[in-house]
Design a protein around this motif. Structure first.
Motif, PDB file in Angstrom:
ATOM      1  N   THR A   5      22.483  39.841  19.144  1.00 19.70           N
ATOM      2  CA  THR A   5      23.367  39.696  20.122  1.00 19.70           C
ATOM      3  C   THR A   5      22.836  39.219  21.266  1.00 19.70           C
ATOM      4  OG1 THR A   5      23.509  41.977  20.760  1.00 19.70           O
ATOM      5  CG2 THR A   5      25.152  41.275  19.163  1.00 19.70           C
ATOM      6  N   PHE A   6      23.735  38.856  22.530  1.00 16.86           N
ATOM      7  CA  PHE A   6      22.885  38.578  23.567  1.00 16.86           C
ATOM      8  C   PHE A   6      23.863  39.237  24.790  1.00 16.86           C
ATOM      9  CE2 PHE A   6      25.354  35.054  21.915  1.00 16.86           C
ATOM     10  CZ  PHE A   6      26.255  34.810  23.012  1.00 16.86           C
ATOM     11  N   GLY A   7      23.194  39.191  25.979  1.00 13.95           N
ATOM     12  CA  GLY A   7      24.122  39.562  26.965  1.00 13.95           C
ATOM     13  C   GLY A   7      25.060  38.207  27.436  1.00 13.95           C
ATOM     14  N   LEU A   8      26.454  38.601  27.390  1.00 19.10           N
ATOM     15  CA  LEU A   8      27.316  37.708  27.954  1.00 19.10           C
ATOM     16  C   LEU A   8      28.315  38.038  29.029  1.00 19.10           C
ATOM     17  CD1 LEU A   8      28.546  34.629  27.666  1.00 19.10           C
ATOM     18  CD2 LEU A   8      30.213  35.808  25.761  1.00 19.10           C
ATOM     19  N   GLN A   9      28.174  37.326  30.072  1.00 20.30           N
ATOM     20  CA  GLN A   9      29.137  37.432  31.388  1.00 20.30           C
ATOM     21  C   GLN A   9      29.868  35.976  31.449  1.00 20.30           C
ATOM     22  OE1 GLN A   9      27.405  38.585  35.140  1.00 20.30           O
ATOM     23  NE2 GLN A   9      29.084  40.010  35.262  1.00 20.30           N
ATOM     24  N   ASN A  76      17.701  35.745  26.648  1.00 21.93           N
ATOM     25  CA  ASN A  76      18.783  36.320  25.931  1.00 21.93           C
ATOM     26  C   ASN A  76      19.862  36.851  26.605  1.00 21.93           C
ATOM     27  OD1 ASN A  76      19.464  36.534  22.973  1.00 21.93           O
ATOM     28  ND2 ASN A  76      19.282  38.650  23.085  1.00 21.93           N
ATOM     29  N   ARG A  77      20.137  36.085  27.895  1.00 22.89           N
ATOM     30  CA  ARG A  77      21.516  36.413  28.533  1.00 22.89           C
ATOM     31  C   ARG A  77      22.118  35.228  28.934  1.00 22.89           C
ATOM     32  NH1 ARG A  77      24.197  40.091  30.374  1.00 22.89           N
ATOM     33  NH2 ARG A  77      25.080  40.251  32.551  1.00 22.89           N
ATOM     34  N   VAL A  78      23.504  35.041  28.693  1.00 25.63           N
ATOM     35  CA  VAL A  78      24.256  33.716  29.083  1.00 25.63           C
ATOM     36  C   VAL A  78      25.110  34.215  30.252  1.00 25.63           C
ATOM     37  CG1 VAL A  78      25.887  32.223  28.042  1.00 25.63           C
ATOM     38  CG2 VAL A  78      23.892  32.999  26.483  1.00 25.63           C
ATOM     39  N   ILE A  79      25.243  33.272  31.270  1.00 25.12           N
ATOM     40  CA  ILE A  79      26.171  33.467  32.321  1.00 25.12           C
ATOM     41  C   ILE A  79      27.081  32.036  32.351  1.00 25.12           C
ATOM     42  CG2 ILE A  79      26.455  33.967  34.878  1.00 25.12           C
ATOM     43  CD1 ILE A  79      23.712  35.078  34.811  1.00 25.12           C
ATOM     44  N   VAL A  80      28.359  32.485  32.398  1.00 22.55           N
ATOM     45  CA  VAL A  80      29.250  31.181  32.262  1.00 22.55           C
ATOM     46  C   VAL A  80      30.007  31.509  33.654  1.00 22.55           C
ATOM     47  CG1 VAL A  80      31.335  30.197  31.151  1.00 22.55           C
ATOM     48  CG2 VAL A  80      29.482  31.206  29.827  1.00 22.55           C
ATOM     49  N   LEU A  81      30.292  30.337  34.440  1.00 24.10           N
ATOM     50  CA  LEU A  81      30.930  30.312  35.590  1.00 24.10           C
ATOM     51  C   LEU A  81      31.837  29.091  35.559  1.00 24.10           C
ATOM     52  CD1 LEU A  81      28.109  30.562  38.294  1.00 24.10           C
ATOM     53  CD2 LEU A  81      29.775  32.563  37.567  1.00 24.10           C
ATOM     54  N   VAL A  82      33.205  29.444  35.457  1.00 19.65           N
ATOM     55  CA  VAL A  82      34.186  28.458  35.483  1.00 19.65           C
ATOM     56  C   VAL A  82      35.125  28.624  36.389  1.00 19.65           C
ATOM     57  CG1 VAL A  82      33.982  27.896  33.141  1.00 19.65           C
ATOM     58  CG2 VAL A  82      35.342  29.631  33.639  1.00 19.65           C
ATOM     59  N   ASP A  83      35.973  27.639  36.769  1.00 20.19           N
ATOM     60  CA  ASP A  83      36.908  27.675  37.839  1.00 20.19           C
ATOM     61  C   ASP A  83      38.332  28.520  37.258  1.00 20.19           C
ATOM     62  OD1 ASP A  83      38.096  25.690  36.265  1.00 20.19           O
ATOM     63  OD2 ASP A  83      38.096  23.961  38.041  1.00 20.19           O
ATOM     64  N   THR A  84      38.476  28.267  36.112  1.00 22.08           N
ATOM     65  CA  THR A  84      39.581  29.132  35.444  1.00 22.08           C
ATOM     66  C   THR A  84      39.262  29.320  34.313  1.00 22.08           C
ATOM     67  OG1 THR A  84      40.831  27.071  34.539  1.00 22.08           O
ATOM     68  CG2 THR A  84      41.278  27.503  37.009  1.00 22.08           C
ATOM     69  N   CYS A  85      39.910  30.782  33.603  1.00 23.76           N
ATOM     70  CA  CYS A  85      39.544  31.294  32.239  1.00 23.76           C
ATOM     71  C   CYS A  85      40.743  32.206  32.113  1.00 23.76           C
ATOM     72  CB  CYS A  85      38.256  32.097  32.419  1.00 23.76           C
ATOM     73  SG  CYS A  85      37.896  32.571  30.634  1.00 23.76           S
ATOM     74  N   GLU A  86      41.416  31.615  30.875  1.00 25.62           N
ATOM     75  CA  GLU A  86      42.557  32.540  30.550  1.00 25.62           C
ATOM     76  C   GLU A  86      42.968  32.596  28.885  1.00 25.62           C
ATOM     77  OE1 GLU A  86      46.188  30.795  32.701  1.00 25.62           O
ATOM     78  OE2 GLU A  86      45.131  29.020  32.644  1.00 25.62           O
ATOM     79  N   LYS A  87      43.486  33.542  28.467  1.00 25.10           N
ATOM     80  CA  LYS A  87      43.802  33.451  27.213  1.00 25.10           C
ATOM     81  C   LYS A  87      45.066  32.797  26.895  1.00 25.10           C
ATOM     82  CE  LYS A  87      42.069  38.174  26.411  1.00 25.10           C
ATOM     83  NZ  LYS A  87      42.044  39.440  25.874  1.00 25.10           N
ATOM     84  N   PRO A  88      45.126  32.044  25.808  1.00 20.46           N
ATOM     85  CA  PRO A  88      46.171  31.043  25.573  1.00 20.46           C
ATOM     86  C   PRO A  88      47.695  31.839  25.518  1.00 20.46           C
ATOM     87  CG  PRO A  88      44.452  30.864  23.954  1.00 20.46           C
ATOM     88  CD  PRO A  88      44.047  32.181  24.799  1.00 20.46           C
ATOM     89  N   GLU A  89      47.735  32.941  25.119  1.00 17.81           N
ATOM     90  CA  GLU A  89      49.026  33.760  25.408  1.00 17.81           C
ATOM     91  C   GLU A  89      49.354  33.811  26.931  1.00 17.81           C
ATOM     92  OE1 GLU A  89      45.832  36.861  24.262  1.00 17.81           O
ATOM     93  OE2 GLU A  89      46.288  34.689  23.668  1.00 17.81           O
TER      94      GLU A  89
END
Length: 139
Positions: A5-9, A76-89
């Motif tokens: 695994t890796f660290g994910l934010q 071994n760390r991933v940082i994702v920065l996005v303007d929007t993020c939502e579950k499909p439901e």
């Protein structure tokens, strides 16, 4: 054998979407999807409107619809920065449809190049939200 695994934010303007260990993340990029696994080489990616898939440490799948942003992979760390993020439901399809119609109208009007590109980005975001929410049978 234990899964690597890796660290994910994953963060958006609305706050933190995910902050834990993960075994895989698949991101929407300009030329298709890009998968990142544990111990991936260092890189920076541009993220485009589309579907992001996370496999958590035990292998469960988490789907999210993301807007544009970036991803940094290092140590071994991933940082994702996005303007929007939502579950499909969580997507309000009626609201997304209205946003699409507004963006289409803005693009039909003769305005500045900047306003055209802003409307184009809004249209891409609305189309992505509508397409991906309908993939999961959400009305």
């Amino acid at each position: 054998m234990e899964k690597k695994t890796f660290g994910l934010q994953v963060m958006s303007t609305n706050g933190i979407f995910y902050n834990d260990r993960a075994s895989e993340i698949i991101l929407p990029c300009i030329d298709g999807e890009y998968a990142i696994l544990a111990e991936h080489e260092e890189l920076v990616l541009a993220i485009y409107d589309g579907k992001m898939t996370i496999r958590d440490a035990i292998g469960d799948k988490i789907i999210a619809i993301v807007g544009r942003g970036s991803c940094q992979v290092a140590n071994n760390r991933v940082i994702v920065l996005v303007d929007t993020c939502e579950k499909p439901e969580d997507i309000d399809r009626h609201r997304a449809q209205r946003a699409l119609e507004r963006a289409e109208e803005e693009m039909r009007q003769n305005k500045s190049i900047r306003e055209y590109y802003t409307a184009q980005a809004a249209m891409a975001r609305a189309l992505s939200r509508l397409k991906n929410s309908s993939d999961y049978g959400i009305d």
